[in-house]
Every structure is written in structure tokens, then in C-alpha cells.
Enzyme design. Structure first.
Site, mmCIF file in Angstrom:
data_model
loop_
_atom_site.group_PDB
_atom_site.id
_atom_site.type_symbol
_atom_site.label_atom_id
_atom_site.label_comp_id
_atom_site.label_asym_id
_atom_site.label_seq_id
_atom_site.Cartn_x
_atom_site.Cartn_y
_atom_site.Cartn_z
ATOM 1 N N CYS A 117 29.591 38.128 34.451
ATOM 2 C CA CYS A 117 29.498 38.016 35.905
ATOM 3 C C CYS A 117 28.041 37.903 36.344
ATOM 4 C CB CYS A 117 30.154 39.219 36.566
ATOM 5 S SG CYS A 117 30.036 39.222 38.374
ATOM 6 N N CYS A 213 35.347 45.156 38.387
ATOM 7 C CA CYS A 213 35.414 44.892 39.828
ATOM 8 C C CYS A 213 36.765 44.362 40.273
ATOM 9 C CB CYS A 213 34.303 43.935 40.236
ATOM 10 S SG CYS A 213 34.393 42.306 39.467
#
Length: 390
Positions: A117, A213
Site C-alpha cells: 500500500c 485497513c
């Protein structure tokens, strides 16, 4: 409010990015905030339909959390009197991070999506968007530091001790570091909290987010089963004795103790069981007793092609320290760079539960040199599998 700010701060709605923005504003920097939404259930539904999965399956509160975070980020920007931007990078996240995450789990490995990410979204897509807004650089609330020495940019550990996040940033290179600020990298977490309260920031008392997340507070196995269907199989001890059933080898990782549901076993010591191997082809989960089982130990690993922050390795063969997981202490090792760009690493002492799919990250003192995805180790179960396949 000037939207053509020199620095765009990635405001997540958490205390770290809030203080990062406050510090830059206090220093007279021209800044604006940008909130990134990297997981959007509607966007994922479209991908689910394309992949033959049931739309709506992921809607277990992730959008609610994202909206709460967006409101908090907006409130911080309002408190600081800076422009607020919001962008939805969910499709980029799906293509650049989540598809790889699923592929790794299907292969029986344990990926680290935070590393990918950072490389693909926060320091690529976000950086591109900031430049499109007219900014020269970006800032985030990571606990890391950047310094330019001898003509090149270096990634340094965060000064806050156990909050150092350079492990997750080791895939960054010279271009990204030249355009990145880490305003809180020199601070311990307690000082960040104190500054947030002193500045009256609305996130001062907000709890830190934990976990992956896009999963948030959801049960990991329940979430993953929506993409990789559960397939129950046998749990066996290292000597081949059947001990129970697992819910799917994909859901377990080396060194794991929780979720095995192995009670007292006749003729065995009253000691906890740990995952020491996964045979994906035969759908078997292999376990042994004791957190220090010899089956969990390895001294060497080989990796996929490595990334070096400087653009190249320090040498073809060198000594340094390394981590094979985020919270691990530094371990002395010898690194050899292979012709394919991967590395072979030999640790001076045995390492516990080194896991294919995770990252090995290299350091010299406070400098992060780079890292790579672990491909294989000389752990006993892995070694025996390779011998059987040969």
C-alpha cells in the site's frame, strides 16, 4: 485557503497525520490536506461481480469507519484553516494491492499489504495526485525520517523507538524520498499525543487504528472466506498423528497458536500447539508443541528480487542487521545478492517463524537499506517438502 499548497499532507483522520499537518502549519509551511479512501465497498462490489462473487458481501461496517475518518480529517483541516481534498483510490488499491494480497494467500503465503500500500498508493498514486494539485511534495504521519547524505536520500528509523515504521516504507526509492516529509518522525508517540492536545486538535484522544485497513474490526477469517472459500482439512502433528480439523490452510500463518482448537491429547505433554507448516496441495496444517519448537526455526532465507532505497545494494555481499517482521528486534546477518536480484540471507542465530510472503528488511545502524519478500527458508518442514518434490 490556498489549494495550490507547496505540501499536501495525507490526513487520515488519526492523531499522527493531524500533528504532522499542525507542525508544518506552525512552521509557516504552505499546506493542504488530502484524505485517501482506499477501500470502498461499492467499488469492491463491482470487482466482486466481475470475479463471480456475491456483491455486498464485504459490507460489514468498513464504509462507516471510512466516513468517520473522513469527517475527522475534515475537522482537523478546518481547525488548522487549510484546504481539504478527498480522493477515492479504491480501484487503484484493488488492482495494486488487494489482488496481490489474495493471490499470496491462495498460494499459502502470508503477505504484508501495508508494504505494498505504501509503495503503490501512498507514495505513488497519492504523490501523483498531490503533484496534479500543484504541490511540490507530500507529508504523512509515519514514524520515519529522511535525510540527504553524500548526494543521496536515505530512509532512517523513526526516533520514537517501538513506533518506528521504516519497515513498512522500505520499498520507497530516491524519487519518493526526495518528495516526502515525515514531520513527526523525530518524536515519540507520547509527545505526539501531547502536542495534539495542546493544539486542540479534534483527534487528540482518538485511538490508533489497528490491523489491516480494509478489514478493520471484522473477523479476518470471515472476511477472507468471501474471496477464498473455506476448505476444511486435517491438522497433523509433525510425526503425522491426526489432531483435529482446520478451517482452511490459507487462514493460518507460521507460529500461530490461536484458533487451532486442539485440546488435551492423550500421550502428549500439556503444552500449547503452534503452526509449523502448511501443505497447500494436500490441504494439511502441520503443528508442533512449544513456541520454541525446532520446526519453527531457520537460519537462512532466499527472497524475491530486492528493492534498495539507494537504487542498488551496498555490495554483492555484506553484513548488516535485518527484521523478518515489524516488531522484531534487529538480528545480525550476512547478505548475498543473487544474479536474479534476489538475496540469500544467513542469520548468525536461529530465527523463529520466518514466513514466506512477509518482508525481510535490512538496516545499518539507523538507516533502512531496503528489503525483499521472503520466498523460502531452511525451516525443517519447508526443507522436507522441497526434498519430496525434487
Amino acid at each position: 485557503m490556498n489549494s495550490a499548497a507547496r505540501v499536501i499532507v495525507g490526513v487520515s483522520g488519526g492523531v499522527d497525520s493531524s500533528v504532522a499537518a499542525w507542525l508544518l502549519k506552525s512552521q509557516g509551511e504552505s499546506i493542504a490536506g488530502l484524505f485517501m479512501q482506499n477501500w470502498d465497498d461499492d467499488a469492491q462490489d463491482s470487482a466482486n461481480v466481475a470475479g463471480g462473487r456475491t456483491p455486498g458481501a464485504t459490507k460489514i461496517g468498513s464504509d462507516c469507519r471510512a466516513e468517520d475518518d473522513r469527517r475527522d480529517a475534515l475537522a482537523v483541516c478546518g481547525r488548522l484553516g487549510i484546504a481539504f481534498h478527498a480522493r477515492n483510490f479504491a480501484r487503484e488499491y484493488w488492482a495494486g494491492v488487494f489482488e496481490h494480497f489474495l493471490a499470496e494467500y491462495r498460494a499459502g503465503r502470508t503477505p504484508n499489504p501495508d508494504v505494498l500500500c505504501n509503495r503503490e498508493i501512498k507514495f505513488k498514486t497519492f504523490l501523483d495526485e498531490a503533484r496534479a494539485l500543484g504541490a511540490e511534495c507530500i507529508a504523512t504521519g509515519h514514524y520515519a525520517q529522511v535525510a540527504k547524505r553524500e548526494g543521496r536520500w536515505r530512509l532512517l528509523r523513526g526516533a520514537g523507538g517501538d513506533k518506528d515504521q521504516s519497515y513498512f516504507l522500505h520499498q520507497l526509492g530516491q524519487e519518493q524520498l526526495a518528495a516526502t516529509l515525515f514531520p513527526i518522525g523525530h518524536l515519540p508517540k507520547r509527545e505526539v499525543r501531547r502536542l495534539a492536545a495542546e493544539a486542540g486538535l479534534p483527534t487528540a484522544q482518538k485511538k490508533d487504528s489497528t490491523g489491516i485497513c480494509f478489514i478493520g474490526e471484522r473477523d479476518f477469517r470471515q472476511f477472507l472466506s468471501q474471496y477464498i472459500p473455506a476448505r476444511r482439512g486435517e491438522i497433523r502433528s509433525v510425526d503425522g498423528a491426526p489432531l483435529g480439523e482446520h478451517e482452511g490452510v490459507f487462514y493460518y500463518t507460521l507460529g500461530q497458536r490461536e484458533g487451532l482448537h486442539i485440546g488435551g491429547v492423550k500421550g502428549r505433554a500439556a503444552a500449547p500447539w503452534f503452526v509449523v507448516g502448511k501443505d497447500v496441495a494436500r490441504n494439511l496444517l502441520i503443528v508442533d508443541q512449544g513456541g520454541d519448537s525446532a520446526w519453527l526455526m531457520s537460519r537462512t532465507l532466499d527472497s524475491e528480487p530486492a528493492h534498495w532505497v539507494a537504487g542498488s545494494p551496498p555490495a554483492a555481499r555484506f553484513e548488516c542487521t535485518a527484521k523478518t517482521r515489524y516488531r522484531q528486534s534487529d538480528e545480525a546477518c550476512e547478505v548475498s545478492v543473487n544474479d536474479d536480484g534476489g538475496v540469500s540471507v544467513r542469520f548468525l542465530s536461529p530465527q523463529r517463524a520466518v514466513t514466506p510472503g512477509q518482508s525481510v528488511v535490512f538496516y545499518r545502524d539507523d538507516e533502512c537499506l531496503g528489503g525483499a519478500v521472503i520466498l523460502r527458508t531452511d525451516a525443517r518442514f519447508e526443507s522436507e517438502q522441497r526434498m519430496m518434490a525434487a
